[in-house]
Design a protein around this motif. Structure first.
Motif, PDB file in Angstrom:
ATOM      1  N   ILE A   1      -0.261   0.536   6.518  1.00  0.00           N
ATOM      2  CA  ILE A   1      -1.655   0.420   7.084  1.00  0.00           C
ATOM      3  C   ILE A   1      -1.447  -1.011   7.753  1.00  0.00           C
ATOM      4  CG2 ILE A   1      -3.856  -0.121   6.472  1.00  0.00           C
ATOM      5  CD1 ILE A   1      -3.745   1.504   3.918  1.00  0.00           C
TER       6      ILE A   1
ATOM      7  N   SER B   1      -3.105   3.937   9.946  1.00  0.00           N
ATOM      8  CA  SER B   1      -2.624   4.131   8.889  1.00  0.00           C
ATOM      9  C   SER B   1      -1.669   5.387   8.894  1.00  0.00           C
ATOM     10  CB  SER B   1      -3.547   4.358   7.703  1.00  0.00           C
ATOM     11  OG  SER B   1      -3.078   4.915   6.261  1.00  0.00           O
TER      12      SER B   1
ATOM     13  N   ASP C   1      -5.334   1.977  -1.382  1.00  0.00           N
ATOM     14  CA  ASP C   1      -5.419   2.113  -0.045  1.00  0.00           C
ATOM     15  C   ASP C   1      -6.526   1.853   0.392  1.00  0.00           C
ATOM     16  OD1 ASP C   1      -2.661   2.172  -0.110  1.00  0.00           O
ATOM     17  OD2 ASP C   1      -2.497   3.882   1.080  1.00  0.00           O
TER      18      ASP C   1
ATOM     19  N   ASN D   1       0.527   4.058   1.833  1.00  0.00           N
ATOM     20  CA  ASN D   1       0.360   4.364   3.335  1.00  0.00           C
ATOM     21  C   ASN D   1       0.924   3.064   4.274  1.00  0.00           C
ATOM     22  OD1 ASN D   1      -0.284   7.263   4.072  1.00  0.00           O
ATOM     23  ND2 ASN D   1      -1.618   6.873   2.490  1.00  0.00           N
TER      24      ASN D   1
ATOM     25  N   THR E   1       0.791  -1.206   0.135  1.00  0.00           N
ATOM     26  CA  THR E   1      -0.009  -0.025  -0.060  1.00  0.00           C
ATOM     27  C   THR E   1       0.882   1.249   0.042  1.00  0.00           C
ATOM     28  OG1 THR E   1      -0.060  -0.295   2.557  1.00  0.00           O
ATOM     29  CG2 THR E   1      -1.742  -1.133   1.168  1.00  0.00           C
TER      30      THR E   1
END
Length: 177
Positions: free
Chosen positions: A105, A123, A136, A103, A101
């Motif tokens: 997470i 996140s 995401d 970010n 992803t």
């Protein structure tokens, strides 16, 4: 101010997505399913989910469809970096990380009597390009639901997450470090 507001909205949205799913699975059972090639019945065996079963492998997304059968395109924008779930124990707490992803997470999880329950999804809040931001959001939506563990083709373990909006299929792959 705007950045802080967006971070707050994102946390609220992720918490809302988590709250909508009850994560339940049952004990081992077998279900007769019609085979698509020759209309004979084949048997699918499901297994009770345990921490050991979840943590034995990483789980790579291979298919995700909406409740009306449409592919969740946002999850398949980069074939070289598929969504992969990595269940682990960190300092005595169970954690699932969503790999590939934009970010970072993750969410704490518990398994009680075969039921998987996620805690609050956490996140980072980096500004991601549009396609990665959609990935995401779709990734978070794909981990909220009822978890089922079964065997796929060639006896490959499969983790299926089902909710009111979609069904996501993850195959077992070598553990991601």
């Amino acid at each position: 101010f705007k950045g802080q507001y967006m971070k707050t909205i994102n946390v609220i949205m992720m918490s809302g997505a988590l709250a909508m799913g009850a994560l339940i699975t049952g004990c081992q059972s077998t279900t007769a399913m019609p085979h698509t090639n020759n209309q004979t019945n084949s048997t699918i065996t499901t297994y009770q989910i345990t921490d050991a079963a979840l943590q034995a492998n990483s789980w790579q997304l291979v298919d995700a469809k909406t409740s009306n059968g449409k592919k969740v395109d946002a999850l398949f924008t980069n074939a070289a970096k598929p969504l992969t779930l990595n269940f682990m124990t960190v300092e005595g707490d169970n954690l699932v990380r969503l790999n590939n992803t934009c970010n970072n997470i993750s969410a704490p999880y518990t398994v009680v009597n075969g039921e998987v329950k996620l805690g609050n999804i956490m996140s980072t809040m980096m500004a991601c390009p549009d396609a990665e931001a959609k990935f995401d959001a779709a990734a978070v939506a794909s981990v909220v639901g009822k978890y089922t563990l079964s065997q796929g083709a060639n006896n490959t373990p499969m983790l299926v997450v089902t909710n009111n909006n979609q069904v996501a299929h993850f195959k077992a792959v070598a553990k991601v470090k």
